[in-house]
Design an enzyme around this catalytic site. Sequence first.
Site, PDB file in Angstrom:
ATOM      1  N   LYS A   6       5.935   7.482  -0.491  1.00  0.00           N
ATOM      2  CA  LYS A   6       6.112   8.717   0.272  1.00  0.00           C
ATOM      3  C   LYS A   6       7.507   9.281   0.033  1.00  0.00           C
ATOM      4  O   LYS A   6       8.494   8.555   0.143  1.00  0.00           O
ATOM      5  CB  LYS A   6       5.916   8.410   1.761  1.00  0.00           C
ATOM      6  CG  LYS A   6       5.572   9.633   2.577  1.00  0.00           C
ATOM      7  CD  LYS A   6       5.541   9.305   4.045  1.00  0.00           C
ATOM      8  CE  LYS A   6       4.135   9.222   4.572  1.00  0.00           C
ATOM      9  NZ  LYS A   6       4.104   9.214   6.055  1.00  0.00           N
ATOM     10  N   ASP A  37       7.411   3.847   2.816  1.00  0.00           N
ATOM     11  CA  ASP A  37       7.768   4.989   3.663  1.00  0.00           C
ATOM     12  C   ASP A  37       9.287   4.983   3.834  1.00  0.00           C
ATOM     13  O   ASP A  37      10.011   5.578   3.042  1.00  0.00           O
ATOM     14  CB  ASP A  37       7.015   4.863   5.001  1.00  0.00           C
ATOM     15  CG  ASP A  37       7.105   6.112   5.842  1.00  0.00           C
ATOM     16  OD1 ASP A  37       8.129   6.819   5.744  1.00  0.00           O
ATOM     17  OD2 ASP A  37       6.171   6.412   6.600  1.00  0.00           O
ATOM     18  N   ASP A  51       0.831  -1.214   0.000  1.00  0.00           N
ATOM     19  CA  ASP A  51       0.000   0.000   0.000  1.00  0.00           C
ATOM     20  C   ASP A  51       0.859   1.255   0.000  1.00  0.00           C
ATOM     21  O   ASP A  51       0.542   2.226  -0.667  1.00  0.00           O
ATOM     22  CB  ASP A  51      -0.962   0.012   1.196  1.00  0.00           C
ATOM     23  CG  ASP A  51      -0.238  -0.168   2.519  1.00  0.00           C
ATOM     24  OD1 ASP A  51       0.834  -0.799   2.517  1.00  0.00           O
ATOM     25  OD2 ASP A  51      -0.729   0.323   3.543  1.00  0.00           O
TER      26      ASP A  51
HETATM   27  C1  PRP Z   1       2.990  -0.333   6.645  1.00  0.00           C
HETATM   28  C2  PRP Z   1       2.651  -0.454   5.169  1.00  0.00           C
HETATM   29  C3  PRP Z   1       3.890  -1.068   4.571  1.00  0.00           C
HETATM   30  C4  PRP Z   1       4.989  -0.512   5.459  1.00  0.00           C
HETATM   31  C5  PRP Z   1       5.681   0.629   4.772  1.00  0.00           C
HETATM   32  O1  PRP Z   1       2.735  -1.556   7.292  1.00  0.00           O
HETATM   33  O2  PRP Z   1       1.527  -1.278   4.993  1.00  0.00           O
HETATM   34  O3  PRP Z   1       3.866  -2.474   4.623  1.00  0.00           O
HETATM   35  O4  PRP Z   1       4.363  -0.055   6.664  1.00  0.00           O
HETATM   36  O5  PRP Z   1       6.595   1.249   5.632  1.00  0.00           O
HETATM   37  P1  PRP Z   1       8.170   1.191   5.420  1.00  0.00           P
HETATM   38  O6  PRP Z   1       8.456   1.528   4.002  1.00  0.00           O
HETATM   39  O7  PRP Z   1       8.670   2.261   6.374  1.00  0.00           O
HETATM   40  O8  PRP Z   1       8.651  -0.178   5.820  1.00  0.00           O
HETATM   41  P2  PRP Z   1       2.441  -1.660   8.849  1.00  0.00           P
HETATM   42  O9  PRP Z   1       3.669  -2.119   9.577  1.00  0.00           O
HETATM   43  O10 PRP Z   1       1.832  -0.387   9.353  1.00  0.00           O
HETATM   44  O11 PRP Z   1       1.371  -2.825   8.877  1.00  0.00           O
HETATM   45  P3  PRP Z   1      -0.134  -2.834   8.278  1.00  0.00           P
HETATM   46  O12 PRP Z   1      -0.023  -2.898   6.769  1.00  0.00           O
HETATM   47  O13 PRP Z   1      -0.756  -4.054   8.851  1.00  0.00           O
HETATM   48  O14 PRP Z   1      -0.807  -1.542   8.719  1.00  0.00           O
END
Ligand code: PRP
Length: 183
Positions: A135, A107, A104
């Site tokens: 992002k 970051d 999704d």
């Molecule tokens: C979020 C998102 C990505 C990841 C991106 O997952 O869904 O998988 O963080 O961040 P990064 O590039 O800094 O690694 P999260 O850990 O919030 O789990 P979720 O999808 O269950 O909300």
Amino acid sequence: MLIRSPEQDIQRILFTEEEIAARVAEIGKELSARFAGQKPLMLCVLRGAAFFFTDLCRKMDCMMDMDFISASSYFDGTKSSGTVRLMKDSSIDMTGRHVVIVEDIIDTGLTLSYLKKLFAVREPLSITTVTFLDKQTGEPNRENVDYCGFLIPDEFVVGYGLDYADYYRNLPYIGVLKEECYL
Ligand code: PRP
């Protein structure tokens, strides 16, 4: 007790339902062309990518396997813990397969780079990365993603699967969360 609606916590909408649907259809078309005559293994990174993944797969007209994996690094906050935890792996053999990781949001880039490394040793034919949002954090050494829905500013966004403390995922659009909701 009266619980407020998630809409009230949104400062502004970044992408409407209609804009999202149009962009997802475009990426679906590109991936259909890329994998024409093949049978990619589509991997959804739960939980955030759930809506994007199901919408995207329905816009692709090639044969495919679909599986769901779960990774997390944020747990409850707005900042990455720096450690990715794999909660659910794929049960499908990736050897000799075109693997497509569907996220999704990128970051810090930590989750995607962790998953790519993890799956590379399983000897797939290729690994393609797709993210709905990217992002612009200026993070150094971040890997490029192959397909991206939208580039977004460094703001805290929710909706269309993305959460804060597990709320707001069900909003049908992407919105910027009001600061007072997480500060
Ligand atoms: C979020 C998102 C990505 C990841 C991106 O997952 O869904 O998988 O963080 O961040 P990064 O590039 O800094 O690694 P999260 O850990 O919030 O789990 P979720 O999808 O269950 O909300």
